[in-house]
Design a protein around this motif. Structure first.
Motif, PDB file in Angstrom:
ATOM      1  N   LEU A   1      -7.879  -6.139   1.321  1.00  0.00           N
ATOM      2  CA  LEU A   1      -8.221  -5.004   0.545  1.00  0.00           C
ATOM      3  C   LEU A   1      -9.501  -4.749   0.409  1.00  0.00           C
ATOM      4  O   LEU A   1     -10.094  -3.544   0.105  1.00  0.00           O
ATOM      5  CB  LEU A   1      -7.706  -4.584  -0.789  1.00  0.00           C
TER       6      LEU A   1
ATOM      7  N   ALA B   1      -8.127  -3.939   7.065  1.00  0.00           N
ATOM      8  CA  ALA B   1      -7.771  -4.774   6.265  1.00  0.00           C
ATOM      9  C   ALA B   1      -6.540  -5.607   6.549  1.00  0.00           C
ATOM     10  O   ALA B   1      -6.394  -6.826   6.052  1.00  0.00           O
ATOM     11  CB  ALA B   1      -7.216  -3.741   5.039  1.00  0.00           C
TER      12      ALA B   1
ATOM     13  N   ILE C   1     -11.062  -2.214   2.658  1.00  0.00           N
ATOM     14  CA  ILE C   1     -10.995  -0.610   2.426  1.00  0.00           C
ATOM     15  C   ILE C   1     -11.818  -0.342   1.241  1.00  0.00           C
ATOM     16  O   ILE C   1     -12.282   0.912   1.159  1.00  0.00           O
ATOM     17  CB  ILE C   1      -9.374  -0.463   2.035  1.00  0.00           C
ATOM     18  N   LEU C   2     -11.914  -1.039   0.110  1.00  0.00           N
ATOM     19  CA  LEU C   2     -12.761  -0.859  -1.047  1.00  0.00           C
ATOM     20  C   LEU C   2     -14.102  -0.668  -0.599  1.00  0.00           C
ATOM     21  O   LEU C   2     -14.886   0.027  -1.292  1.00  0.00           O
ATOM     22  CB  LEU C   2     -12.561  -1.712  -2.049  1.00  0.00           C
TER      23      LEU C   2
ATOM     24  N   SER D   1      -7.390   1.303  -3.486  1.00  0.00           N
ATOM     25  CA  SER D   1      -7.178   1.456  -2.026  1.00  0.00           C
ATOM     26  C   SER D   1      -6.408   2.712  -1.723  1.00  0.00           C
ATOM     27  O   SER D   1      -6.782   3.387  -0.552  1.00  0.00           O
ATOM     28  CB  SER D   1      -6.551   0.080  -1.479  1.00  0.00           C
TER      29      SER D   1
ATOM     30  N   VAL E   1       0.823  -1.191   0.075  1.00  0.00           N
ATOM     31  CA  VAL E   1       0.077   0.328  -0.053  1.00  0.00           C
ATOM     32  C   VAL E   1       0.754   1.246   0.076  1.00  0.00           C
ATOM     33  O   VAL E   1       0.535   2.398  -0.567  1.00  0.00           O
ATOM     34  CB  VAL E   1      -0.969   0.043   1.255  1.00  0.00           C
TER      35      VAL E   1
END
Length: 500
Positions: A285, A273, A288-289, A248, A209
């Motif tokens: 992820l 996450a 987050i999405l 993300s 990330v």
């Protein structure tokens, strides 16, 4: 706001004869070996002596049960660095009650007295922190960030600097080419402390990330021959997918751009996450999405960006600077500046695109500078370019350089900026003659009497020139790509403090 459904892909199971073996990211016995810290890469991602000293510094925190405060920068790279380090402390059996995260308030930098007061106010019932780790905040010379007798400090960073606050332990990647992100530097450090976590779970997710946050997608090839980028992250990147990582990052960066500046929302989503990734690799992820707070912040920021993206540039007399002015409580000036570099890429004399935000902080101007995109020539060093303007400003207003201090020309060489008082910004604009038209040379141009004849059928009209467009991309997709592109690292080294 209605709930959003996450798209999922389904397919029939492969036959027994064609069934694939488990993904390397999910197989604990097949983590590729990394080149970092070995052979020609012995001093990558940071000098070996600094790496060893930082490891011992952290081991001492564990051994003596110190109250450890993590203070990360507000962007994806800074937040993911904190995630990697906090999970490492947990893996080393450091009690969670002895670890805290502190997010700087909006408009402050790590060197301000208010930041010091805020950090010392953590662990209020125990007398404050006894150890503090500053992550991705940039560095400059000065007094200790915190009183050494009360709290010792470790700085982990990748921004270009050879000078640091006094009495600090330093781990810096800025002179070890190619320059790693802070998250990748932290990942390598922590993988040496907890080898069994290398290429797995929260550490791998956090490292990726952060890399995508600072370098974007496609800039790094993990495990490439004769390059130091960790091979252990290649299978995890494949499992998480480049698309999900890029999206993300855009979501994690959204809260810091809003007036509310809810950076803690982004860090909470990152923690969720990490939990999901450790429970089921390759799925982290999704947390987050699908995070509603991040999605809402992204939508609001995108709307504000659209409102200001067509604000026209005004050029300096010599044509080297284009200034776009916005008045917004959102941190949209970096994105606006980046978009205009593409629109103005054919301006031959242009060196720097500036977006000045007069509404982000009262009585101050926050400005972002980006280098125009000229594929056939190397990008200019914007820090050096801005520094070259100081004598002009000093001549117009004595001691101007001293007044703006370290808050001017800070950031990447290709993505710099600063925060200065409104009156100092006006001095800068007068010094470089923004809005002053260049005198026409007698006899210049075509046509009779030296006057240029304009072809009425030309297609590059002013309307088209000032229309911000993405090449085959929606505005939303373009902004997601820019999240990683505005802070390019390697071959450019890095930023001195923070990118504005």
């Amino acid at each position: 706001m209605p709930k959003r459904a996450l798209a999922t892909a389904t397919s029939s199971s492969p036959s027994k004869s064609t069934r694939r073996s488990p993904s390397p990211a999910l197989d604990s016995t097949t983590v590729p070996q990394d080149a970092a810290g070995k052979g020609k890469w012995k001093d990558w991602p940071a000098p070996r002596t600094q790496m060893d000293e930082a490891k011992e510094w952290i081991r001492e925190c564990i051994r003596d049960k110190h109250r450890v405060l993590l203070c990360p920068d507000k962007d994806a790279d800074g937040l993911s660095s904190a995630l990697v380090l906090s999970r490492t402390l947990r893996a080393l059996s450091h009690p969670p009650s002895l670890t805290a995260i502190y997010h700087l308030p909006r408009g402050l930098n790590i060197h301000s007295p208010q930041a010091s007061e805020g950090m010392l106010a953590t662990f209020p019932n125990e007398g404050g922190p006894t150890r503090c780790i500053i992550l991705d905040q940039g560095s400059r010379p000065g007094p200790p960030l915190l009183p050494p007798s009360q709290c010792k400090t470790l700085i982990i960073d990748h921004h270009l600097s050879s000078l640091f606050p006094s009495e600090s332990q330093v781990l810096s990647a800025c002179h070890s080419l190619p320059v790693a992100t802070t998250s990748l530097l932290t990942y390598t450090l922590c993988a040496e402390l907890v080898p069994e976590q290398r290429g797995k779970g929260a550490l791998a997710l956090g490292a990726l990330v952060g890399v995508y946050g600072d370098l974007g997608s496609g800039k790094v090839k993990f495990g490439a021959e004769d390059e130091p980028w960790p091979a252990s992250l290649a299978p995890v990147e494949k499992a998480l997918t480049k698309s999900a990582l890029s999206k993300s990052v855009a979501l994690l960066n959204a809260p810091r751009r809003t007036p509310e500046f809810n950076v803690s929302d982004a860090y909470a989503a990152l923690e969720a996450a990490a939990d999901a990734e450790e429970a089921k690799p390759g799925t982290g992820l999704k947390r987050i999405l699908g995070d509603e707070k991040l999605l809402e912040a992204k939508e609001r920021t995108s709307a504000e960006t659209s409102r200001w993206q067509a604000a026209p540039p005004v050029f300096s007399k010599d044509g080297r600077i284009a200034v776009v002015t916005v008045d917004s409580g959102y941190q949209i000036h970096p994105v606006i500046a980046t978009r205009w570099t593409g629109t103005l890429r054919k301006a031959k004399t242009l060196v720097c695109v500036m977006c000045a935000n007069t509404g982000y902080t009262p009585d101050h101007v926050h400005f972002s500078c980006r280098a125009p995109r000229h594929p056939d020539s190397p990008p200019p060093d914007l820090i050096a370019f801005l520094t070259s303007l100081k004598p002009l400003c000093d001549a117009l207003s004595p001691d101007w350089s001293a007044r703006v201090g370290e808050d001017f020309a800070r950031g990447h060489r290709e993505a710099t900026g600063g925060i200065i008082r409104r009156e100092e910004w006006e001095v800068l604009c007068r010094a470089v003659e923004v809005g002053v038209k260049k005198e026409k040379t007698e006899g210049a141009g075509g046509g009779k009497g030296g006057k240029k004849v304009i072809d009425p059928g030309q297609k590059n009209t002013l309307d088209g020139f000032f229309k911000v467009k993405g090449k085959g991309k929606s505005a939303k997709k373009e902004e997601e790509d820019e999240e990683g592109d505005v802070k390019k690292e390697e071959k450019k080294e890095a930023k001195t403090i923070i990118v504005e």
